[in-house]
Design a protein around this motif. Structure first.
Motif, PDB file in Angstrom:
ATOM      1  N   GLY A 226      48.391  28.168   3.937  1.00  5.58           N
ATOM      2  CA  GLY A 226      47.675  27.381   4.923  1.00  5.58           C
ATOM      3  C   GLY A 226      48.657  26.711   5.876  1.00  5.58           C
ATOM      4  O   GLY A 226      49.664  26.147   5.418  1.00  5.58           O
TER       5      GLY A 226
ATOM      6  N   SER B 205      42.388  27.066  -1.839  1.00  3.40           N
ATOM      7  CA  SER B 205      43.638  26.379  -1.498  1.00  3.40           C
ATOM      8  C   SER B 205      44.648  26.511  -2.635  1.00  3.40           C
ATOM      9  O   SER B 205      44.955  25.540  -3.318  1.00  3.40           O
ATOM     10  CB  SER B 205      43.357  24.900  -1.197  1.00  3.40           C
ATOM     11  OG  SER B 205      44.495  24.261  -0.676  1.00  3.40           O
TER      12      SER B 205
ATOM     13  N   ASP C 195      45.037  31.751   2.697  1.00  2.00           N
ATOM     14  CA  ASP C 195      43.810  31.102   2.221  1.00  2.00           C
ATOM     15  C   ASP C 195      42.832  30.861   3.362  1.00  2.00           C
ATOM     16  O   ASP C 195      41.613  30.988   3.193  1.00  2.00           O
ATOM     17  CB  ASP C 195      44.139  29.779   1.523  1.00  2.00           C
ATOM     18  CG  ASP C 195      44.632  29.969   0.102  1.00  2.00           C
ATOM     19  OD1 ASP C 195      44.346  31.025  -0.489  1.00  2.00           O
ATOM     20  OD2 ASP C 195      45.294  29.062  -0.419  1.00  2.00           O
TER      21      ASP C 195
ATOM     22  N   THR D 240      40.766  23.185   2.220  1.00  2.00           N
ATOM     23  CA  THR D 240      41.974  24.002   2.326  1.00  2.00           C
ATOM     24  C   THR D 240      43.125  23.133   2.810  1.00  2.00           C
ATOM     25  O   THR D 240      42.957  22.326   3.722  1.00  2.00           O
ATOM     26  CB  THR D 240      41.767  25.169   3.315  1.00  2.00           C
ATOM     27  OG1 THR D 240      40.633  25.944   2.916  1.00  2.00           O
ATOM     28  CG2 THR D 240      42.984  26.072   3.356  1.00  2.00           C
TER      29      THR D 240
END
Length: 261
Positions: A46, A97, A58, A38
């Motif tokens: 993120g 991601s 995410d 991620t």
């Protein structure tokens, strides 16, 4: 009888080899840990919170998955360009991601059912007169290396008369826009908004939509049991509304009804 014995022995050895081989899902469940790649430098998908802990849509999706499966998470840092290599080199078990589903990527990795969406746009300063592709002629358009925007715009740059400028990750694209190093960017709506947040005196805005992308969980090819379990999980959490609630928490709107229904 010797050929028959040889054939039986070979068959037994093959069966033993198959039985002994544990696929990735077995490995994950045995370890009680899942390695998730991620990017924590692309808010709101993120990012790091005030306590330097990962958060974002995410990140919360990954945490929900791990919680439902009774697993711990080992975070595998990534950028846009390293997401797929992290899978195919075995550094990560899955990628969550902002990974858009594209035909090119589907040739080298597998995708789960979509769990979210991403609107890809061309963004520029609010006072810039840009309405469509024709207005990009002669301009430099900044992208994050290895993203769908990089792939798509690189293919059309010569015909449309603009130049693609690549940065290694989304954070540097945002910084380039906020400091005036980038005159136009091709990225997500969220990142265009980040540019404005970093330099409110020179606000940016999305100028036009490139396309809407489905976001899915990336899996190394050849892991059908893991992919099937991920698909079951995505379907269940779209139905119960948890994935839509996670998306709304960070983007301000829920997932499209076409996904949740």
């Amino acid at each position: 009888m010797t050929p028959i014995r040889s054939s039986l022995a070979a068959a037994c050895l093959s069966l033993l080899a198959l039985t002994a081989h544990a696929d990735l899902l077995d490995d994950i469940m045995a370890a009680k840990k899942i390695r998730i790649s991620t990017d924590v430098a692309i808010p709101p998908a993120g990012m790091m919170d005030a306590n330097m802990q990962p958060t974002g849509s995410d990140v919360e999706t990954a945490k929900l998955l791990a919680q439902d499966w009774g697993l711990q998470i080992e975070w595998v840092p990534t950028t846009g360009a390293t997401r797929i290599p992290n899978l195919n080199t075995g550094k990560a078990d899955i990628v969550i991601s902002t990974l858009s589903v594209t035909p090119e990527r589907a040739k080298i990795i597998d995708f789960s059912k979509p769990y979210a969406v991403l609107q890809s746009v061309v963004g520029a300063p609010k006072n810039a007169s840009i309405k469509d592709w024709g207005d990009l002629k002669g301009k430099n358009v900044t992208v994050s290396r290895g993203t769908t925007q990089d792939t798509e715009l690189s293919a059309m740059a010569n015909d449309k008369g603009f130049k693609v400028v690549r940065y290694d990750d989304d954070a540097t694209v945002v910084a380039a826009g906020a400091t005036g190093q980038a005159e136009v960017v091709a990225t997500s709506v969220a990142l265009v908004n980040q540019i404005s947040a970093k330099n409110p005196q020179k606000p940016w805005e999305p100028k036009f939509v490139i396309r809407n992308f489905d976001l899915a969980i990336g899996v190394k090819q050849g892991e059908p049991r893991l992919l099937a379990k991920l698909n079951e999980w995505v379907a269940a959490n779209l139905k119960n509304g948890k994935l839509s609630d996670t998306y709304k928490k960070f983007y301000g709107v829920g997932l499209p009804a076409s996904m949740t229904n």
